[in-house]
Design a protein around this motif. Structure first.
Motif, short mmCIF file in Angstrom:
data_model
loop_
_atom_site.label_atom_id
_atom_site.label_comp_id
_atom_site.label_asym_id
_atom_site.label_seq_id
_atom_site.Cartn_x
_atom_site.Cartn_y
_atom_site.Cartn_z
N LEU A 1 -12.07 9.92 0.43
CA LEU A 1 -12.28 8.71 -0.38
C LEU A 1 -11.11 7.75 -0.24
CD1 LEU A 1 -13.81 10.35 -3.56
CD2 LEU A 1 -14.99 9.19 -1.69
N LEU A 2 -9.89 8.27 -0.17
CA LEU A 2 -8.72 7.42 0.02
C LEU A 2 -8.77 6.75 1.39
CD1 LEU A 2 -5.97 6.42 -1.06
CD2 LEU A 2 -4.95 8.43 0.03
N GLY A 3 -9.18 7.47 2.41
CA GLY A 3 -9.30 6.89 3.74
C GLY A 3 -10.36 5.80 3.80
N ILE A 4 -11.49 6.04 3.15
CA ILE A 4 -12.55 5.02 3.10
C ILE A 4 -12.04 3.77 2.38
CG2 ILE A 4 -14.79 4.46 2.09
CD1 ILE A 4 -15.60 7.36 2.66
N TYR A 5 -11.35 3.96 1.27
CA TYR A 5 -10.79 2.83 0.53
C TYR A 5 -9.80 2.05 1.39
CZ TYR A 5 -7.75 0.32 -2.67
OH TYR A 5 -7.01 -0.65 -3.27
N TRP A 6 -8.91 2.77 2.07
CA TRP A 6 -7.88 2.12 2.87
C TRP A 6 -8.50 1.33 4.02
CZ3 TRP A 6 -5.94 1.82 7.76
CH2 TRP A 6 -4.65 1.30 7.88
N SER B 1 -0.44 4.57 9.16
CA SER B 1 -1.76 3.97 8.95
C SER B 1 -2.83 4.71 9.74
CB SER B 1 -1.74 2.50 9.34
OG SER B 1 -1.42 2.37 10.72
N GLY B 2 -2.45 5.37 10.82
CA GLY B 2 -3.41 6.13 11.60
C GLY B 2 -3.94 7.34 10.86
N SER B 3 -3.20 7.83 9.88
CA SER B 3 -3.67 9.01 9.15
C SER B 3 -4.83 8.68 8.21
CB SER B 3 -2.52 9.63 8.36
OG SER B 3 -2.11 8.77 7.33
N PHE B 4 -5.05 7.42 7.94
CA PHE B 4 -6.15 7.04 7.04
C PHE B 4 -7.48 6.90 7.77
CE2 PHE B 4 -2.47 5.42 4.68
CZ PHE B 4 -2.68 6.07 3.49
N ILE B 5 -7.44 6.70 9.07
CA ILE B 5 -8.70 6.49 9.78
C ILE B 5 -9.40 7.78 10.13
CG2 ILE B 5 -7.96 4.27 10.70
CD1 ILE B 5 -7.46 5.71 13.38
N HIS B 6 -8.84 8.91 9.74
CA HIS B 6 -9.45 10.20 10.01
C HIS B 6 -10.36 10.65 8.88
CE1 HIS B 6 -6.86 10.61 13.43
NE2 HIS B 6 -5.80 10.44 12.68
N TYR B 7 -10.84 9.72 8.09
CA TYR B 7 -11.65 10.12 6.94
C TYR B 7 -12.95 10.83 7.33
CZ TYR B 7 -14.38 5.81 7.51
OH TYR B 7 -15.16 4.81 8.00
N PRO B 8 -13.58 10.55 8.48
CA PRO B 8 -14.76 11.37 8.83
C PRO B 8 -14.40 12.85 9.04
CG PRO B 8 -14.80 9.33 10.08
CD PRO B 8 -13.46 9.42 9.42
N ALA B 9 -13.26 13.10 9.68
CA ALA B 9 -12.82 14.50 9.86
C ALA B 9 -12.46 15.11 8.51
CB ALA B 9 -11.63 14.55 10.81
N MET C 1 0.81 -1.19 0.00
CA MET C 1 0.00 0.00 0.00
C MET C 1 0.86 1.27 0.00
SD MET C 1 -3.08 -1.04 -0.20
CE MET C 1 -4.29 0.14 0.29
N ILE C 2 2.06 1.16 -0.55
CA ILE C 2 2.94 2.32 -0.61
C ILE C 2 2.36 3.41 -1.50
CG2 ILE C 2 4.37 1.47 -2.50
CD1 ILE C 2 5.71 3.29 0.55
N LEU C 3 1.58 3.00 -2.50
CA LEU C 3 0.96 3.99 -3.38
C LEU C 3 -0.05 4.85 -2.61
CD1 LEU C 3 0.80 4.98 -6.29
CD2 LEU C 3 -1.04 3.36 -6.65
N ALA C 4 -0.79 4.24 -1.73
CA ALA C 4 -1.75 5.00 -0.92
C ALA C 4 -1.01 5.95 0.01
CB ALA C 4 -2.63 4.05 -0.11
N ASP C 5 0.12 5.53 0.56
CA ASP C 5 0.90 6.41 1.43
C ASP C 5 1.45 7.61 0.66
OD1 ASP C 5 0.50 4.81 3.65
OD2 ASP C 5 2.36 3.68 3.37
N ILE C 6 1.94 7.37 -0.53
CA ILE C 6 2.47 8.46 -1.35
C ILE C 6 1.35 9.41 -1.77
CG2 ILE C 6 3.55 9.00 -3.58
CD1 ILE C 6 5.19 6.42 -3.23
N LEU C 7 0.22 8.85 -2.16
CA LEU C 7 -0.92 9.69 -2.55
C LEU C 7 -1.42 10.51 -1.35
CD1 LEU C 7 -2.88 10.54 -4.76
CD2 LEU C 7 -4.31 8.59 -4.12
N SER C 8 -1.46 9.89 -0.19
CA SER C 8 -1.88 10.60 1.01
C SER C 8 -0.92 11.75 1.33
CB SER C 8 -1.95 9.64 2.19
OG SER C 8 -2.23 10.33 3.37
N LEU C 9 0.37 11.50 1.19
CA LEU C 9 1.36 12.55 1.44
C LEU C 9 1.20 13.71 0.46
CD1 LEU C 9 3.99 13.35 3.00
CD2 LEU C 9 5.22 12.31 1.09
N LEU D 1 0.19 14.89 8.09
CA LEU D 1 1.05 14.88 6.90
C LEU D 1 1.86 13.60 6.80
CD1 LEU D 1 2.09 16.57 4.50
CD2 LEU D 1 3.85 17.44 6.01
N PHE D 2 2.29 13.08 7.91
CA PHE D 2 3.16 11.91 7.89
C PHE D 2 2.35 10.66 7.60
CE2 PHE D 2 4.99 15.10 10.69
CZ PHE D 2 6.14 15.36 9.97
N PRO D 3 2.80 9.85 6.63
CA PRO D 3 2.00 8.71 6.17
C PRO D 3 2.08 7.51 7.11
CG PRO D 3 4.02 8.85 4.91
CD PRO D 3 4.01 10.03 5.84
#
Length: 164
Positions: free
Chosen positions: A137-142, A66-74, A1-9, A62-64
């Protein structure tokens, strides 16, 4: 899932940059009208608060990790706040500089070009809303991808049980 981390960054960097630009342009206007009623400037104060909140949260997330993906509601709430700010700024401009999405009368001058500043403020507000929505959307996908992997169980035969 490195692509998701890079996209998130990249999304967080874009969110940070757009929020800083909106905060600067809106802050410049608020500084210019600092003697007026704050009730009349409510939409700009709201935009400034949303930009400040976005700056803080995008730096924190900003830092990729896994915890940064669970904030999708915010992320979704902030995206909605940016869309509201976009609507407030568009309704305030109200075709005084021409159509909001018409960029023909924009020129880079050394003097003041307030129409260009307002249209840039509106454009970066919209871009920030879109980036926060894509982060949602990325957070929901992850989260969906990782909850599916956690529920899939493998049925392996334990090494100490024989088939005899």
């Amino acid at each position: 899932m490195i692509l998701a981390d890079i996209l998130s960054l990249l999304l967080r960097l874009g969110e940070l940059a757009f929020a800083v630009i909106v905060a600067a342009l809106t802050g410049k206007y608020l500084h210019a009208v600092k003697g007026s009623s704050s009730w009349d400037q409510g939409r700009f104060i709201y935009t400034e608060v949303v930009a400040g909140l976005s700056i803080v949260l995008s730096i924190i997330w900003l830092f990729p990790f896994s915890g940064s993906f669970i904030h999708y509601p915010a992320d979704f709430v902030i995206s909605v706040m940016w869309f509201v700010s976009f609507g407030l700024l568009v309704s305030w401009l109200d075709d005084s500089c021409g159509n909001v999405f018409n960029w023909d009368n924009i020129a880079l001058n050394s003097g003041t070009n307030t129409c260009a500043e307002w249209k840039a403020d509106i454009a970066f507000t919209f871009l920030s809303a879109i980036f926060w929505l894509v982060s949602t959307l990325l957070g929901i996908y992850w989260v969906h991808k990782h909850t599916q992997q956690a529920t899939v169980t493998t049925h392996r035969r334990r090494w100490y049980r024989s088939r005899v």
